[in-house]
Design a protein around this motif. Structure first.
Motif, short mmCIF file in Angstrom:
data_model
loop_
_atom_site.label_atom_id
_atom_site.label_comp_id
_atom_site.label_asym_id
_atom_site.label_seq_id
_atom_site.Cartn_x
_atom_site.Cartn_y
_atom_site.Cartn_z
N PHE A 93 -8.03 8.37 -5.39
CA PHE A 93 -8.72 6.53 -5.95
C PHE A 93 -6.85 6.11 -5.70
CE2 PHE A 93 -7.55 3.98 -9.31
CZ PHE A 93 -8.97 3.04 -9.59
N ALA A 94 -5.90 6.65 -5.77
CA ALA A 94 -5.15 5.88 -5.03
C ALA A 94 -4.56 5.74 -3.84
CB ALA A 94 -3.30 6.81 -5.90
N PHE A 97 -6.36 2.69 -2.68
CA PHE A 97 -5.79 1.73 -3.10
C PHE A 97 -4.62 1.47 -1.34
CE2 PHE A 97 -7.62 2.31 -6.13
CZ PHE A 97 -8.78 0.18 -6.08
N GLY A 101 -4.12 -1.30 0.66
CA GLY A 101 -2.79 -1.99 0.42
C GLY A 101 -1.86 -1.87 1.68
N VAL A 152 0.02 0.79 -3.49
CA VAL A 152 -0.81 0.93 -4.04
C VAL A 152 -1.37 -0.11 -4.95
CG1 VAL A 152 -2.09 2.60 -6.22
CG2 VAL A 152 -0.90 3.71 -3.63
N ALA A 153 -0.19 -1.00 -5.24
CA ALA A 153 -0.51 -1.78 -7.01
C ALA A 153 -0.60 -3.20 -5.60
CB ALA A 153 0.94 -2.20 -7.34
N GLY A 155 -3.25 -3.05 -3.19
CA GLY A 155 -4.16 -3.13 -2.92
C GLY A 155 -4.84 -2.95 -4.42
N LEU A 156 -4.45 -2.38 -5.35
CA LEU A 156 -5.01 -2.58 -6.59
C LEU A 156 -5.37 -3.79 -6.57
CD1 LEU A 156 -6.87 -1.09 -8.39
CD2 LEU A 156 -4.36 -0.24 -9.96
N TRP A 157 -4.42 -4.90 -6.85
CA TRP A 157 -4.39 -5.99 -7.52
C TRP A 157 -5.02 -6.81 -6.26
CZ3 TRP A 157 -2.74 -8.80 -10.78
CH2 TRP A 157 -2.73 -11.08 -10.84
N THR A 159 -7.67 -6.10 -4.68
CA THR A 159 -9.10 -5.91 -4.80
C THR A 159 -9.26 -6.12 -6.22
OG1 THR A 159 -8.57 -3.67 -3.51
CG2 THR A 159 -10.82 -3.47 -5.50
N ALA A 160 -8.42 -5.73 -7.21
CA ALA A 160 -9.36 -7.03 -8.84
C ALA A 160 -9.10 -8.32 -7.82
CB ALA A 160 -7.97 -6.16 -9.29
#
Length: 166
Positions: A93-94, A97, A101, A152-153, A155-157, A159-160
């Motif tokens: 999962f990480a 991202f 990211g 990772v943050a 990539g997550l941000w 994507t969100a």
């Protein structure tokens, strides 16, 4: 001119902190580069020793070193000295991202905030592991943990944010 005083204070603090170390290595110059000469592939013919032991060419050996160092975060096994795991550092999962990211930050690398994080990660991978014996060199790879977390943050941000726009 507004930064002259803080720069003088910083320079003075640097001299105070560094002077004992510099004094020691001035008295013992043979110890100054000892660790670097032992661990680095670029010193004392270490790269040639690695190549002769593996039977690869120098470029192929460096590519192998690099892939072991870079892929340990997302896909490669983390076998070696301290960590010794059949899994990569990050769960799947990480890792997804992290890749997203890293791609986004590289794409936006003209901005200093992204360039700094990308540079940080690649310098740890290249200088801390690729150019040393037995990559991945886990005790040095931990230096990239803050950069990995930020990527990772990112990539997550992103994507969100994209999901929200859709």
């Amino acid at each position: 001119r507004t930064h002259v005083m803080p720069l003088l204070v910083f320079t003075g603090a640097t001299v105070i902190v560094a002077s004992p170390v510099l004094s020691y290595f001035y008295q013992h110059p043979d110890l100054f580069m000892a660790r670097m000469n032992n661990a680095s592939l670029l010193a004392n013919g270490n790269l040639e020793k690695l190549v002769s032991g593996s039977g690869q060419s120098i470029p192929a050996a460096l590519v192998t070193q690099f892939s072991k160092s870079a892929l340990v975060y997302v896909a490669g096994a983390a076998y070696g000295d301290y960590f010794n795991s059949p899994r990569p550092y990050l769960p799947a999962f990480a890792a997804v991202f992290l890749v997203l990211g890293l791609a986004y930050a590289t794409w936006r690398a003209r901005e200093p905030r992204y360039a700094t994080v990308v540079f940080w990660l690649w310098m740890v991978i290249l200088l801390g592991s690729t150019l040393t014996f037995s990559p991945p060199t886990h005790q040095r790879m931990i230096m990239a943990a803050p950069a990995i977390t930020l990527l990772v943050a990112i990539g997550l941000w992103q994507t969100a944010r994209l999901a929200h726009q859709l």
